[in-house]
Design a protein around this motif. Structure first.
Motif, PDB file in Angstrom:
ATOM      1  N   ILE A   1       1.044  -1.360   0.100  1.00 32.83           N
ATOM      2  CA  ILE A   1      -0.031  -0.026  -0.090  1.00 32.83           C
ATOM      3  C   ILE A   1       0.842   1.437  -0.075  1.00 32.83           C
ATOM      4  N   ILE A   2       1.984   1.007   0.809  1.00 33.90           N
ATOM      5  CA  ILE A   2       2.921   2.277   0.653  1.00 33.90           C
ATOM      6  C   ILE A   2       4.229   1.907   0.134  1.00 33.90           C
ATOM      7  N   SER A   3       5.004   2.901  -0.139  1.00 30.06           N
ATOM      8  CA  SER A   3       6.392   2.370  -0.469  1.00 30.06           C
ATOM      9  C   SER A   3       7.280   3.461   0.394  1.00 30.06           C
ATOM     10  N   ILE A   4       8.544   3.108   0.565  1.00 34.80           N
ATOM     11  CA  ILE A   4       9.324   4.076   1.485  1.00 34.80           C
ATOM     12  C   ILE A   4      10.699   4.155   0.607  1.00 34.80           C
ATOM     13  N   LYS A   5      10.850   5.389   0.260  1.00 32.42           N
ATOM     14  CA  LYS A   5      12.056   5.899  -0.545  1.00 32.42           C
ATOM     15  C   LYS A   5      13.083   6.445   0.129  1.00 32.42           C
ATOM     16  N   GLN A   6      14.144   6.264  -0.034  1.00 33.39           N
ATOM     17  CA  GLN A   6      15.495   6.965   0.599  1.00 33.39           C
ATOM     18  C   GLN A   6      15.598   8.235  -0.223  1.00 33.39           C
ATOM     19  N   GLN A   7      15.713   9.328   0.555  1.00 30.45           N
ATOM     20  CA  GLN A   7      16.056  10.553  -0.246  1.00 30.45           C
ATOM     21  C   GLN A   7      17.117  11.445   0.757  1.00 30.45           C
ATOM     22  N   GLY A   8      18.379  11.234   0.049  1.00 34.03           N
ATOM     23  CA  GLY A   8      19.317  11.975   1.158  1.00 34.03           C
ATOM     24  C   GLY A   8      19.460  11.050   2.500  1.00 34.03           C
ATOM     25  N   ARG A   9      19.228  11.746   3.485  1.00 34.07           N
ATOM     26  CA  ARG A   9      19.597  11.106   4.796  1.00 34.07           C
ATOM     27  C   ARG A   9      18.032  10.545   5.137  1.00 34.07           C
ATOM     28  N   GLU A  10      17.079  11.341   4.642  1.00 34.43           N
ATOM     29  CA  GLU A  10      15.444  10.651   5.316  1.00 34.43           C
ATOM     30  C   GLU A  10      14.982   9.617   4.444  1.00 34.43           C
ATOM     31  N   ARG A  11      14.029   9.155   4.995  1.00 36.96           N
ATOM     32  CA  ARG A  11      13.288   7.853   4.247  1.00 36.96           C
ATOM     33  C   ARG A  11      11.690   8.629   4.299  1.00 36.96           C
ATOM     34  N   TYR A  12      11.152   8.640   3.037  1.00 36.60           N
ATOM     35  CA  TYR A  12       9.830   9.066   2.891  1.00 36.60           C
ATOM     36  C   TYR A  12       8.826   8.023   2.755  1.00 36.60           C
ATOM     37  N   CYS A  13       7.490   8.116   3.121  1.00 38.23           N
ATOM     38  CA  CYS A  13       6.434   7.355   2.639  1.00 38.23           C
ATOM     39  C   CYS A  13       5.408   7.732   1.500  1.00 38.23           C
ATOM     40  N   TYR A  14       5.195   6.821   0.611  1.00 35.81           N
ATOM     41  CA  TYR A  14       4.488   7.138  -0.316  1.00 35.81           C
ATOM     42  C   TYR A  14       3.415   6.415  -0.552  1.00 35.81           C
ATOM     43  N   VAL A  15       2.024   6.844  -0.691  1.00 39.65           N
ATOM     44  CA  VAL A  15       1.081   5.681  -0.810  1.00 39.65           C
ATOM     45  C   VAL A  15       0.983   5.287  -2.455  1.00 39.65           C
ATOM     46  N   GLN A  16       0.809   3.993  -2.583  1.00 41.74           N
ATOM     47  CA  GLN A  16       0.632   3.380  -3.776  1.00 41.74           C
ATOM     48  C   GLN A  16      -1.189   3.301  -4.389  1.00 41.74           C
ATOM     49  N   PRO A  17      -1.440   4.401  -5.012  1.00 37.39           N
ATOM     50  CA  PRO A  17      -2.822   4.360  -5.183  1.00 37.39           C
ATOM     51  C   PRO A  17      -3.402   3.114  -5.831  1.00 37.39           C
ATOM     52  N   LYS A  18      -2.562   2.632  -6.795  1.00 38.95           N
ATOM     53  CA  LYS A  18      -3.065   1.597  -7.821  1.00 38.95           C
ATOM     54  C   LYS A  18      -3.312   0.330  -6.968  1.00 38.95           C
ATOM     55  N   LYS A  19      -2.649   0.252  -5.698  1.00 38.41           N
ATOM     56  CA  LYS A  19      -2.942  -0.941  -4.880  1.00 38.41           C
ATOM     57  C   LYS A  19      -4.250  -0.873  -4.305  1.00 38.41           C
ATOM     58  N   LEU A  20      -4.881   0.385  -4.185  1.00 34.71           N
ATOM     59  CA  LEU A  20      -6.205   0.596  -3.643  1.00 34.71           C
ATOM     60  C   LEU A  20      -7.237   0.092  -4.518  1.00 34.71           C
ATOM     61  N   ASP A  21      -6.779   0.358  -5.857  1.00 36.78           N
ATOM     62  CA  ASP A  21      -7.661  -0.071  -6.955  1.00 36.78           C
ATOM     63  C   ASP A  21      -8.438  -1.592  -6.990  1.00 36.78           C
ATOM     64  N   GLU A  22      -7.316  -2.270  -6.308  1.00 37.71           N
ATOM     65  CA  GLU A  22      -7.953  -3.693  -6.211  1.00 37.71           C
ATOM     66  C   GLU A  22      -9.327  -3.592  -5.721  1.00 37.71           C
ATOM     67  N   VAL A  23      -9.457  -3.022  -4.751  1.00 38.39           N
ATOM     68  CA  VAL A  23     -10.795  -3.143  -4.044  1.00 38.39           C
ATOM     69  C   VAL A  23     -11.784  -1.973  -4.305  1.00 38.39           C
ATOM     70  N   THR A  24     -11.556  -1.263  -5.112  1.00 39.59           N
ATOM     71  CA  THR A  24     -12.539  -0.309  -5.308  1.00 39.59           C
ATOM     72  C   THR A  24     -12.605   0.438  -6.656  1.00 39.59           C
ATOM     73  N   ASP A  25     -13.676   0.925  -6.885  1.00 40.40           N
ATOM     74  CA  ASP A  25     -13.603   1.720  -8.248  1.00 40.40           C
ATOM     75  C   ASP A  25     -13.235   3.110  -7.972  1.00 40.40           C
ATOM     76  N   TRP A  26     -12.163   3.216  -8.246  1.00 43.12           N
ATOM     77  CA  TRP A  26     -11.255   4.656  -7.873  1.00 43.12           C
ATOM     78  C   TRP A  26     -11.814   5.748  -8.536  1.00 43.12           C
ATOM     79  N   LEU A  27     -12.570   5.491  -9.645  1.00 41.04           N
ATOM     80  CA  LEU A  27     -13.039   6.662 -10.477  1.00 41.04           C
ATOM     81  C   LEU A  27     -14.622   6.994  -9.968  1.00 41.04           C
TER      82      LEU A  27
END
Lengths: 165, 112
Positions: free
Chosen positions: B54-80
């Motif tokens: 559902i989320i991915s964690i990316k390293q940017q410089g010295r920090e790690r940031y959390c991002y949502v993966q909206p596509k994963k939520l598509d699996e259970v919902t009509d996102w439109l």
């Protein structure tokens, strides 16, 4: 019967299309998109009210619209108008000001086609900066500002939980 | 343990975390600051969300940031669905407006 609103959003591409037909000649539909007095009467979705900060509707002009919820929350959008070609085409950019960083701009082209019997076909193409922008902005409701303090996403997630796994 | 979208959203704290980072990119500590529970507990939830995709964690410089993966939520919902509904609501209003405009145009041409 009501005309259907059709959204086409192919997976993995950074654009989407909105299709709709209207029981009115194209000059009128175009006018409703381009006249400040008229646009405020319909562009606020659901129970949102809409007001215009500025709207210089000409090729090279710009606009800023503010939508507010009945609870008083406000969402502002602005953009540049790239082409006003009456009565067939409007091209403008669109940016939601509530995002943490600038630059998530959407390029919108609205095309108005004449149909028989004084009817009109509208096609809006929205091109986003990335696939992630498209999916995120659309799914979170930011594009149209009805993202009422995260309530909608909560409801969506509740619904999802209640679905059988 | 199951690692899918349903597992991810089964817990109310995890739903709140998804909600939070759907609207702003945050570091794990930034996420934890919004909750009254321990950083360790939040860190565990973030780990589960990442394992569920559902989320991915990316390293940017010295920090790690959390991002949502909206596509994963598509699996259970009509996102439109909500997007379509909002445009339907607008176009319904526009239908009414166009009908009124045409009545006026007809009346004007009659009175001329």
């Amino acid at each position: 019967m009501k005309n259907q609103t059709k959204i086409t959003a192919e997976k993995g591409v950074q654009e989407l299309f909105i299709h709709r037909e209207f029981e009115a000649p194209r000059e009128l539909v175009f006018k409703a998109f381009n006249d400040p007095e008229l646009i405020t009467q319909w562009l606020g979705a659901c129970d949102m009210t809409m007001r215009i900060d500025y709207f210089d509707s000409r090729t090279g002009g710009s606009y800023r619209f503010i939508h507010s919820t009945p609870q008083g929350q406000e969402y502002a959008f602005n953009g540049t108008i790239h082409e006003v070609l009456a009565p067939e085409r409007l091209i403008r950019t669109f940016e939601f000001e509530g995002l943490p960083e600038r630059g998530h701009v959407v390029l919108e082209t609205a095309t108005f086609d004449v149909l028989p019997d004084n009817r009109t076909k509208l096609t809006i193409q929205s091109v986003f900066r990335s696939v992630a922008d498209r999916d995120g902005i659309v799914a979170s409701g930011m594009e149209y500002g009805v993202n009422d303090s995260h309530k909608k996403l909560d409801e969506l997630l509740e619904k999802m939980v209640n679905q059988p796994a | 343990m199951r690692r899918d979208v349903f597992q991810a959203i089964a817990d109310p704290t995890r739903r709140q975390i998804i909600n939070l980072i759907a609207h702003q990119t945050l570091t794990p500590n930034g996420v934890a600051d919004s909750f009254d529970v321990s950083r360790q507990a939040i860190s565990k939830h973030i780990q589960i969300l990442a394992e569920c995709g559902i989320i991915s964690i990316k390293q940017q410089g010295r920090e790690r940031y959390c991002y949502v993966q909206p596509k994963k939520l598509d699996e259970v919902t009509d996102w439109l669905a909500d997007f379509r509904k909002s445009w339907e609501s607008r176009f319904d209003k526009l239908d009414d407006l166009l009908a009124n405009m045409q009545v006026k145009t007809n009346n004007n041409s009659k009175s001329q």
